[in-house]
Design a protein around this motif. Structure first.
Motif, PDB file in Angstrom:
ATOM      1  N   VAL A   1      39.802  41.567  43.277  1.00  0.00           N
ATOM      2  CA  VAL A   1      41.049  41.183  42.617  1.00  0.00           C
ATOM      3  C   VAL A   1      40.802  40.845  41.146  1.00  0.00           C
ATOM      4  O   VAL A   1      41.595  41.203  40.272  1.00  0.00           O
ATOM      5  CB  VAL A   1      41.700  39.979  43.344  1.00  0.00           C
ATOM      6  CG1 VAL A   1      42.892  39.455  42.546  1.00  0.00           C
ATOM      7  CG2 VAL A   1      42.147  40.380  44.746  1.00  0.00           C
ATOM      8  N   MET A   2      39.678  40.186  40.872  1.00  0.00           N
ATOM      9  CA  MET A   2      39.360  39.781  39.500  1.00  0.00           C
ATOM     10  C   MET A   2      39.083  40.975  38.595  1.00  0.00           C
ATOM     11  O   MET A   2      39.401  40.959  37.405  1.00  0.00           O
ATOM     12  CB  MET A   2      38.147  38.836  39.495  1.00  0.00           C
ATOM     13  CG  MET A   2      37.792  38.287  38.121  1.00  0.00           C
ATOM     14  SD  MET A   2      36.399  37.134  38.162  1.00  0.00           S
ATOM     15  CE  MET A   2      35.025  38.254  38.530  1.00  0.00           C
TER      16      MET A   2
ATOM     17  N   LYS B   1      50.200  51.200  44.330  1.00  0.00           N
ATOM     18  CA  LYS B   1      49.361  51.571  45.475  1.00  0.00           C
ATOM     19  C   LYS B   1      48.218  50.572  45.632  1.00  0.00           C
ATOM     20  O   LYS B   1      47.900  50.132  46.748  1.00  0.00           O
ATOM     21  CB  LYS B   1      48.816  52.985  45.285  1.00  0.00           C
ATOM     22  CG  LYS B   1      49.854  54.091  45.395  1.00  0.00           C
ATOM     23  CD  LYS B   1      49.217  55.451  45.179  1.00  0.00           C
ATOM     24  CE  LYS B   1      50.245  56.577  45.258  1.00  0.00           C
ATOM     25  NZ  LYS B   1      49.621  57.906  45.015  1.00  0.00           N
ATOM     26  N   ILE B   2      47.615  50.219  44.500  1.00  0.00           N
ATOM     27  CA  ILE B   2      46.547  49.222  44.524  1.00  0.00           C
ATOM     28  C   ILE B   2      47.099  47.872  44.959  1.00  0.00           C
ATOM     29  O   ILE B   2      46.494  47.157  45.761  1.00  0.00           O
ATOM     30  CB  ILE B   2      45.884  49.116  43.134  1.00  0.00           C
ATOM     31  CG1 ILE B   2      45.081  50.383  42.842  1.00  0.00           C
ATOM     32  CG2 ILE B   2      44.979  47.879  43.052  1.00  0.00           C
ATOM     33  CD1 ILE B   2      44.450  50.419  41.473  1.00  0.00           C
ATOM     34  N   GLY B   3      48.272  47.527  44.429  1.00  0.00           N
ATOM     35  CA  GLY B   3      48.881  46.252  44.782  1.00  0.00           C
ATOM     36  C   GLY B   3      49.171  46.137  46.269  1.00  0.00           C
ATOM     37  O   GLY B   3      48.969  45.079  46.872  1.00  0.00           O
TER      38      GLY B   3
ATOM     39  N   PHE C   1      38.174  50.386  43.770  1.00  0.00           N
ATOM     40  CA  PHE C   1      37.731  49.252  44.577  1.00  0.00           C
ATOM     41  C   PHE C   1      36.208  49.132  44.556  1.00  0.00           C
ATOM     42  O   PHE C   1      35.666  48.038  44.342  1.00  0.00           O
ATOM     43  CB  PHE C   1      38.246  49.409  46.012  1.00  0.00           C
ATOM     44  CG  PHE C   1      39.736  49.391  46.122  1.00  0.00           C
ATOM     45  CD1 PHE C   1      40.418  48.199  46.295  1.00  0.00           C
ATOM     46  CD2 PHE C   1      40.477  50.565  46.021  1.00  0.00           C
ATOM     47  CE1 PHE C   1      41.809  48.170  46.386  1.00  0.00           C
ATOM     48  CE2 PHE C   1      41.862  50.555  46.106  1.00  0.00           C
ATOM     49  CZ  PHE C   1      42.530  49.358  46.280  1.00  0.00           C
ATOM     50  N   SER C   2      35.531  50.237  44.783  1.00  0.00           N
ATOM     51  CA  SER C   2      34.062  50.199  44.800  1.00  0.00           C
ATOM     52  C   SER C   2      33.493  49.876  43.425  1.00  0.00           C
ATOM     53  O   SER C   2      32.523  49.110  43.303  1.00  0.00           O
ATOM     54  CB  SER C   2      33.500  51.538  45.293  1.00  0.00           C
ATOM     55  OG  SER C   2      33.931  52.610  44.470  1.00  0.00           O
ATOM     56  N   THR C   3      34.109  50.416  42.370  1.00  0.00           N
ATOM     57  CA  THR C   3      33.635  50.137  41.012  1.00  0.00           C
ATOM     58  C   THR C   3      33.822  48.670  40.655  1.00  0.00           C
ATOM     59  O   THR C   3      32.973  48.073  39.979  1.00  0.00           O
ATOM     60  CB  THR C   3      34.392  51.014  39.990  1.00  0.00           C
ATOM     61  OG1 THR C   3      34.209  52.387  40.320  1.00  0.00           O
ATOM     62  CG2 THR C   3      33.886  50.764  38.575  1.00  0.00           C
ATOM     63  N   SER C   4      34.905  48.063  41.126  1.00  0.00           N
ATOM     64  CA  SER C   4      35.151  46.637  40.874  1.00  0.00           C
ATOM     65  C   SER C   4      34.029  45.774  41.431  1.00  0.00           C
ATOM     66  O   SER C   4      33.588  44.808  40.802  1.00  0.00           O
ATOM     67  CB  SER C   4      36.481  46.220  41.496  1.00  0.00           C
ATOM     68  OG  SER C   4      37.542  46.959  40.943  1.00  0.00           O
ATOM     69  N   VAL C   5      33.546  46.132  42.620  1.00  0.00           N
ATOM     70  CA  VAL C   5      32.465  45.379  43.249  1.00  0.00           C
ATOM     71  C   VAL C   5      31.132  45.668  42.569  1.00  0.00           C
ATOM     72  O   VAL C   5      30.352  44.749  42.259  1.00  0.00           O
ATOM     73  CB  VAL C   5      32.368  45.710  44.757  1.00  0.00           C
ATOM     74  CG1 VAL C   5      31.185  44.993  45.391  1.00  0.00           C
ATOM     75  CG2 VAL C   5      33.658  45.341  45.465  1.00  0.00           C
TER      76      VAL C   5
END
Length: 216
Positions: free
Chosen positions: A126-127, A81-83, A144-148
């Protein structure tokens, strides 16, 4: 068999290199098993989860291989799903970037600046997102928000990750023969090592121990 001195260090190094090579080949095999497109994301997530266990002290290659396969099966659908989101978003970003670069004048420059900022944000996601997915158990949108937020909250670690990736890129450029054996596994190991420092710092700032966080 327990060995000390240079023999022990050499044995550890050979064992470690073998582990990276085996996990790399597993990543290739599991990616192909999912016909590449739907296999690459769970294979990558599984590799992050497995190398996280290695950094936590698990050094039995058989157990790591079993853990990798289990993670691949368990996270196959959620990781895809993320992909899909990343793939679709990346496609539209590249499409819009090509359109914007063909525009001239002040409006073109403003839109180009905006697109570059969005692309940087996309690259940060992505990183980080696979590391976040492998570490935390969160609602889908929060990955997604946590990644940022992690990159914004810990810019030194984010900059270190980028610099490290560049160094690895240069190494693989000079010695391309390493790519089939260690290209993905070594890169994921480095990012996992960097993210472990970020997660620990976050836990300390939140006043919790890593074991008390909502982890997988």
């Amino acid at each position: 068999m327990l060995m000390n001195g240079w023999k022990g260090k050499l044995y550890w190094f050979v064992e470690f290199v073998t582990m990276l090579a085996v996990l790399q080949f597993m990543w290739i095999g599991l990616t192909l098993l999912g016909v590449v497109l739907i296999g690459i994301t769970p294979a990558t997530v599984g590799l992050f989860a497995t190398l996280r266990k290695r950094l936590q002290g698990e050094d039995d290659l058989k157990l790591l291989a079993k853990s990798y396969w289990k993670s691949y099966k368990t996270d196959f659908i959620p990781s895809n799903k993320i992909g899909i989101v990343l793939l679709v978003t990346g496609y539209f970003l590249v499409l819009n970037f090509r359109i914007v670069t063909s525009m001239e004048g002040t409006l073109g420059l403003a839109l180009l600046t905006l697109m570059v900022m969005i692309l940087i944000l996309y690259a940060v996601i992505v990183m980080n997102i696979f590391q976040v997915f492998a570490h935390y158990d969160l609602p889908f949108s929060r990955y997604f928000s946590t990644s940022v937020l992690l990159s914004i909250s810990f810019p030194v670690q984010a900059a270190g990750s980028i610099m490290g990736l560049y160094v690895l890129y240069r190494i693989f450029l000079v010695i391309p023969g390493l790519l089939p054996f260690f290209g993905v596994s070594l890169t994921v190991l480095f990012l996992t090592w960097m993210s472990s420092k970020t997660f620990r710092l976050k836990a300390e700032l939140d006043g919790t121990l890593p074991s008390e966080e909502i982890c997988k």
